[in-house]
Design an enzyme around this catalytic site. Structure first.
Site, PDB file in Angstrom:
ATOM      1  NE  ARG A   7     -37.604 -48.776 -49.623  1.00  0.00           N
ATOM      2  CZ  ARG A   7     -38.379 -47.821 -49.132  1.00  0.00           C
ATOM      3  NH1 ARG A   7     -39.587 -47.602 -49.638  1.00  0.00           N
ATOM      4  NH2 ARG A   7     -37.957 -47.041 -48.151  1.00  0.00           N
ATOM      5  CD  GLU A  31     -45.828 -46.498 -44.182  1.00  0.00           C
ATOM      6  OE1 GLU A  31     -46.275 -47.527 -43.668  1.00  0.00           O
ATOM      7  OE2 GLU A  31     -46.113 -46.114 -45.330  1.00  0.00           O
TER       8      GLU A  31
HETATM    9  C1  LIG Z   1     -42.242 -46.038 -46.623  1.00  0.00           C
HETATM   10  C2  LIG Z   1     -42.578 -46.625 -47.885  1.00  0.00           C
HETATM   11  O1  LIG Z   1     -42.219 -46.138 -48.909  1.00  0.00           O
HETATM   12  S1  LIG Z   1     -43.451 -48.029 -47.860  1.00  0.00           S
HETATM   13  C3  LIG Z   1     -43.203 -48.831 -49.334  1.00  0.00           C
HETATM   14  C4  LIG Z   1     -43.404 -50.223 -49.127  1.00  0.00           C
HETATM   15  N1  LIG Z   1     -43.165 -50.951 -50.330  1.00  0.00           N
HETATM   16  C5  LIG Z   1     -44.122 -51.274 -51.177  1.00  0.00           C
HETATM   17  O2  LIG Z   1     -45.314 -50.964 -51.019  1.00  0.00           O
HETATM   18  C6  LIG Z   1     -43.653 -52.087 -52.327  1.00  0.00           C
HETATM   19  C7  LIG Z   1     -44.632 -52.217 -53.410  1.00  0.00           C
HETATM   20  N2  LIG Z   1     -45.828 -52.884 -52.913  1.00  0.00           N
HETATM   21  C8  LIG Z   1     -46.270 -54.075 -53.385  1.00  0.00           C
HETATM   22  O3  LIG Z   1     -45.677 -54.674 -54.266  1.00  0.00           O
HETATM   23  C9  LIG Z   1     -47.551 -54.584 -52.805  1.00  0.00           C
HETATM   24  O4  LIG Z   1     -48.263 -53.501 -52.221  1.00  0.00           O
HETATM   25  C10 LIG Z   1     -47.328 -55.726 -51.737  1.00  0.00           C
HETATM   26  C11 LIG Z   1     -46.737 -56.934 -52.427  1.00  0.00           C
HETATM   27  C12 LIG Z   1     -46.384 -55.239 -50.647  1.00  0.00           C
HETATM   28  C13 LIG Z   1     -48.666 -56.069 -51.089  1.00  0.00           C
HETATM   29  O5  LIG Z   1     -49.600 -56.248 -52.121  1.00  0.00           O
HETATM   30  P1  LIG Z   1     -51.136 -56.696 -51.796  1.00  0.00           P
HETATM   31  O6  LIG Z   1     -51.113 -57.930 -51.007  1.00  0.00           O
HETATM   32  O7  LIG Z   1     -51.829 -56.705 -53.116  1.00  0.00           O
HETATM   33  O8  LIG Z   1     -51.722 -55.575 -50.847  1.00  0.00           O
HETATM   34  P2  LIG Z   1     -52.041 -54.017 -51.110  1.00  0.00           P
HETATM   35  O9  LIG Z   1     -50.870 -53.394 -51.731  1.00  0.00           O
HETATM   36  O10 LIG Z   1     -53.345 -53.833 -51.822  1.00  0.00           O
HETATM   37  O11 LIG Z   1     -52.297 -53.500 -49.634  1.00  0.00           O
HETATM   38  C14 LIG Z   1     -51.324 -53.519 -48.701  1.00  0.00           C
HETATM   39  C15 LIG Z   1     -51.746 -54.336 -47.484  1.00  0.00           C
HETATM   40  O12 LIG Z   1     -50.631 -54.250 -46.611  1.00  0.00           O
HETATM   41  C16 LIG Z   1     -51.059 -53.776 -45.336  1.00  0.00           C
HETATM   42  N3  LIG Z   1     -49.953 -53.057 -44.744  1.00  0.00           N
HETATM   43  C17 LIG Z   1     -49.694 -51.752 -44.727  1.00  0.00           C
HETATM   44  N4  LIG Z   1     -48.574 -51.511 -44.037  1.00  0.00           N
HETATM   45  C18 LIG Z   1     -48.125 -52.694 -43.591  1.00  0.00           C
HETATM   46  C19 LIG Z   1     -47.027 -53.106 -42.825  1.00  0.00           C
HETATM   47  N5  LIG Z   1     -46.147 -52.215 -42.379  1.00  0.00           N
HETATM   48  N6  LIG Z   1     -46.869 -54.414 -42.584  1.00  0.00           N
HETATM   49  C20 LIG Z   1     -47.755 -55.310 -43.041  1.00  0.00           C
HETATM   50  N7  LIG Z   1     -48.808 -54.996 -43.784  1.00  0.00           N
HETATM   51  C21 LIG Z   1     -49.003 -53.689 -44.046  1.00  0.00           C
HETATM   52  C22 LIG Z   1     -52.252 -52.906 -45.645  1.00  0.00           C
HETATM   53  O13 LIG Z   1     -53.032 -52.722 -44.497  1.00  0.00           O
HETATM   54  C23 LIG Z   1     -52.936 -53.755 -46.711  1.00  0.00           C
HETATM   55  O14 LIG Z   1     -53.578 -54.822 -46.067  1.00  0.00           O
HETATM   56  P3  LIG Z   1     -55.115 -55.261 -46.366  1.00  0.00           P
HETATM   57  O15 LIG Z   1     -55.095 -55.758 -47.761  1.00  0.00           O
HETATM   58  O16 LIG Z   1     -55.380 -56.305 -45.360  1.00  0.00           O
HETATM   59  O17 LIG Z   1     -55.938 -54.033 -46.194  1.00  0.00           O
END
Ligand SMILES: CC(=O)SCCNC(=O)CCNC(=O)[C@H](O)C(C)(C)COP(=O)(O)OP(=O)(O)OC[C@H]1O[C@@H](n2cnc3c(N)ncnc32)[C@H](O)[C@@H]1OP(=O)(O)O
Length: 507
Positions: free
Chosen positions: A15, A145
């Site tokens: 991950r 986070e």
């Molecule tokens: C601690 C860490 O390493 S966190 C890592 C988390 N994992 C990832 O990010 C995995 C890879 N990410 C992805 O594939 C994509 O970002 C997805 C599928 C999760 C979301 O994709 P998208 O819908 O296109 O959204 P995008 O990535 O642009 O933005 C993230 C959205 O999540 C929201 N968000 C941020 N943190 C969280 C959370 N903890 N819970 C829910 N939503 C959250 C943001 O505010 C943003 O929302 P908005 O679009 O309303 O402003």
């Protein structure tokens, strides 16, 4: 006697490790790694994906959960999810995973500016997700986070969060130093504060390595009372990566006798090599425990001391990790380096000849040339004008073709002892075609060639070797691993020269 405290190890190579720029594991690679990590490396849990990422990721998690359910290990497979109503939960249901690591906000800054929510609103959303998960038979751990910045800048929010979360049916609280900004002293203070205040909660510490403090921070978090830690193989991870598993295990074993863990030390090198292959990210030669050179003595004085009462002994013995100590050859070599390598080859030289060979190795080192153990017989034959080099096998002739839109091919004639053999083959490149022709010849002789495990090309700079290309090939047979080197102005020819040396080392 005081019982040693057990530290849970969660591996997040699949991950957080996959959040390394340029790394993407296929579903079958993820399955193979999850199996290896849980059954041979024996970490306690694996985090294998973030929810919602992609169709391929869903397929990978389905394959892992199917295997884990059959193996009785489903509760050790975890997926990162979001506070997003039903979306992540639907994904969890489809994937078959039963443990989610819910990503919540651990600093007021992130909560206010990213989610744009108040603490109360965030807690209500979290409570709903946890309750829905519970109904689906999904267990929850919570990530805070940006927790490290939260402790620095909004500690009252972190405490408010923990007062809320301890009332929820969760299993663990995961404390990420999301941006790798903590010092070891802060890691200790912050973890100690929470462990003391919330003795009923289980805390995992999750380090990042932005200041190269990942291992030190893990040590201090454990000393402060953290119950578990998160690691990745080879320290893969976003930006500068996460705390590297092999280093952390070695450090805990050697410096923290008060803790125990389930990880099998001997498996760390193997899993590191597999992750290196699957990720396509080469481990630096000087990466502690798993790097190619970390058990290689270069300086003549060190090689000499090793044979005199093991003067340069330390507890970090290569054998613990299924590896061997070796002695580099180059301008810093002394007699002891050469002797050690000759012993491995079964060659003995007089004191006088040893001096001459040492001198030549030093000269080659000055010219920036790499000398491998398998080169030594060639150096000896050159310096002493002997025929210490076996020439059982000789590559007599070859034609290699490379043309647009046609597969590269090779026609090859070799002599093995007194017999000559000829063969044609195709391949993905000229050298691959050459090797395929060679393999056909050896299979006619009912002989198996060692496996090529690494192929490194270098253009040595300076000295006389300006225009030459150096190919160093690593071979693995059933009994050992060794390197051969070829030097030529043509890259393929230098690889063929290295290959001929390999053929002459075979029995
Ligand atoms: C601690 C860490 O390493 S966190 C890592 C988390 N994992 C990832 O990010 C995995 C890879 N990410 C992805 O594939 C994509 O970002 C997805 C599928 C999760 C979301 O994709 P998208 O819908 O296109 O959204 P995008 O990535 O642009 O933005 C993230 C959205 O999540 C929201 N968000 C941020 N943190 C969280 C959370 N903890 N819970 C829910 N939503 C959250 C943001 O505010 C943003 O929302 P908005 O679009 O309303 O402003």
């Amino acid at each position: 006697m005081k019982t040693r405290r057990y530290i849970e190890m969660m591996d997040t190579t699949l991950r957080d490790g996959e959040q390394t720029s340029g790394v993407s594991f296929s579903a079958s690679e993820k399955l193979a790694l999850a199996q290896l990590l849980l059954t041979e490396v024996k970490v306690d849990r694996v985090e294998v994906a973030s929810a919602r990422v992609s169709a391929g990721e869903l397929d990978a998690v389905k394959q892992i959960t199917r295997w884990a359910a059959n193996a009785g290990l489903l509760d050790k497979v975890e997926v990162l999810t979001f506070v997003d109503g039903q979306a992540s939960l639907d994904w969890m249901k489809a994937s078959g995973a039963k443990v989610m690591n819910l990503l919540t906000k651990g600093s007021l800054n992130h909560l206010t500016h990213q989610l744009k929510k108040t603490p109360d609103c965030h807690f209500a959303d979290i409570q709903q997700v946890i309750a829905n998960a519970h109904q689906l038979g999904i267990q929850t751990n919570v990530y805070l986070e940006d927790w490290s910045n939260g402790m620095r800048n909004s500690p009252e929010y972190v405490l408010q969060y923990l007062d809320f979360i301890r009332t929820q049916p969760i299993r663990r609280v995961l404390l990420p130093d999301t941006l790798g900004v903590l010092t070891p002293a802060e890691s200790y203070t912050f973890v100690h504060q929470l462990v003391t205040r919330y003795p009923a909660l289980h805390f995992d510490f999750h380090a990042h390595n932005d200041y190269d403090l990942g291992v030190a921070n893990v040590m201090e978090a454990i000393r402060a009372g953290a119950h578990g830690i998160h690691l990745t193989v080879n320290g893969l991870g976003e930006r500068a990566g996460n705390a590297p598993m092999a280093s952390v295990i070695a450090v805990l074993r050697d410096f923290m006798p008060e803790v125990r863990m389930g990880v099998v030390e001997k498996s760390l090198y193997q899993v590191s090599k597999i992750v290196e292959t699957f990720s396509g990210l080469r481990i630096p030669d000087n990466k502690p425990v798993v790097g190619d050179n970390v058990f290689t003595q270069t300086a003549g004085i060190h090689a000499d001391g090793d044979k005199k009462n093991n003067l340069y002994f330390n507890a970090l013995l290569p054998e613990r990790f299924g590896r061997k100590r070796s002695y580099a050859l180059g301008k810093m070599s002394g007699k002891a380096n050469i002797e050690n390598n000759l012993r491995e080859l079964g060659i003995q030289l007089s004191e006088d000849d040893l001096k001459k060979v040492t001198q030549r190795v030093i000269e080659l080192g000055d010219l920036k040339e790499v000398v491998t153990r398998e080169d030594l017989p060639y150096v000896i034959s050159d310096v002493l004008h002997t025929s210490s080099v076996s020439s059982r096998v000789e590559v007599l002739n070859y034609v290699l073709t490379h043309s647009k839109d046609l597969k590269p091919s090779a026609t090859l004639r070799v002599r093995i002892d007194e017999e000559q053999f000829e063969e044609n083959a195709q391949g993905d490149g000229q050298y691959d075609a050459f090797m395929n022709a060679l393999k056909s010849i050896y299979s006619r002789k009912k002989m198996v060639l060692p496996m090529l495990t690494d192929y490194a090309v270098r253009i040595p700079t300076g000295g006389r070797t300006d225009a030459l290309c150096e190919t160093i090939i690593t071979w693995k047979s059933t009994t050992n691993e060794f390197k051969t080197r070829g030097l030529d102005s043509d890259q393929t020819v230098s690889a063929i020269k290295a290959t001929q040396k390999m053929l002459n080392t075979l029995d």
